[in-house]
Motif scaffolding. Sequence first.
Motif, short mmCIF file in Angstrom:
data_model
loop_
_atom_site.label_atom_id
_atom_site.label_comp_id
_atom_site.label_asym_id
_atom_site.label_seq_id
_atom_site.Cartn_x
_atom_site.Cartn_y
_atom_site.Cartn_z
N UNK A 197 0.84 -1.20 0.00
CA UNK A 197 0.00 0.00 0.00
C UNK A 197 0.87 1.24 0.00
N UNK A 198 0.49 2.21 -0.81
CA UNK A 198 1.13 3.52 -0.80
C UNK A 198 0.07 4.58 -0.55
N UNK A 199 0.52 5.81 -0.31
CA UNK A 199 -0.39 6.95 -0.14
C UNK A 199 -0.03 8.00 -1.18
N UNK A 200 -1.00 8.34 -2.00
CA UNK A 200 -0.79 9.27 -3.10
C UNK A 200 -1.35 10.63 -2.72
N UNK A 201 -0.50 11.65 -2.77
CA UNK A 201 -0.93 13.01 -2.48
C UNK A 201 -1.05 13.83 -3.75
N UNK A 202 -2.15 14.55 -3.88
CA UNK A 202 -2.40 15.37 -5.07
C UNK A 202 -3.29 16.54 -4.68
N UNK A 203 -3.20 17.62 -5.40
CA UNK A 203 -4.04 18.79 -5.14
C UNK A 203 -5.25 18.73 -6.07
N UNK A 204 -6.44 18.77 -5.48
CA UNK A 204 -7.69 18.76 -6.24
C UNK A 204 -8.52 19.96 -5.82
N UNK A 205 -8.90 20.77 -6.78
CA UNK A 205 -9.69 21.98 -6.52
C UNK A 205 -9.03 22.86 -5.47
N UNK A 206 -7.71 22.95 -5.53
CA UNK A 206 -6.97 23.84 -4.65
C UNK A 206 -6.67 23.29 -3.28
#
Length: 246
Positions: A33-42
Amino acid sequence: MRPSDPSTHVTRLAEKQRHEREALDQLLDSSRVCHVGVVIDGAPVVFPTAFARDGDVLLIHGSTGSPWMRRVAEGAPISVAVTALDGVVVARSAFESSLHYRSAMLFGAAERVPADGQVAALDRLTDALIPGRTAEVRPSTRRELAATLVLALPIERWSLKVSDGWPDDEPDDVDGPAWAGVVPLRETAGEPLPAPDLRDGIAAPASVQRLGALSTAGVSRSTTPSGAPPTPAAGRGRAGTPASPA
């Protein structure tokens, strides 16, 4: 590196940083398992998901209806965190107690795996979670493939931090009555539980039977602390916890 790119240089407890690609691959190949970080709608968001390493790329997959997967598929910058917990460092004070861990962060932009590579990528993901399983089940249907989005992140910009030492106690605490040491932690598999609707006469396949052995032999490395017990030094503090390169 662009000015906005995250740094891969560890500044907090920099001596714990590892630069060997082999060590990174070992962590990735023994994790599920990994954790994916991303910016969505700021706003920054983090999603846990299964993954697999395939050579020089990290594979993740999900539904084509997933908003965060579609955002990543558009080329949004992401960070991916993978952490293995290998032990508890029991020091003579709460302040010096910590963990044995291997913690990696990867940065970049993922690309959608093309249709002609989708089946192979999904097979790699399946066999990473349950080695040998793809040979035991039917192929994915066209409908299933159409509903699945597979993304590949190049393993190019990454940081790896490893904590595997002994307790680092103050001299006065070493002379005191408190116990100190390391308690190794290891992931193990339990006895397979058959589904309630499993037909009589169907035994657990080889892939399932192998999971127990793989979980103890491959998921966690040796947790014996590295090096001799530390010599007290100035400028000490907690041994650190899994974290970004900071």
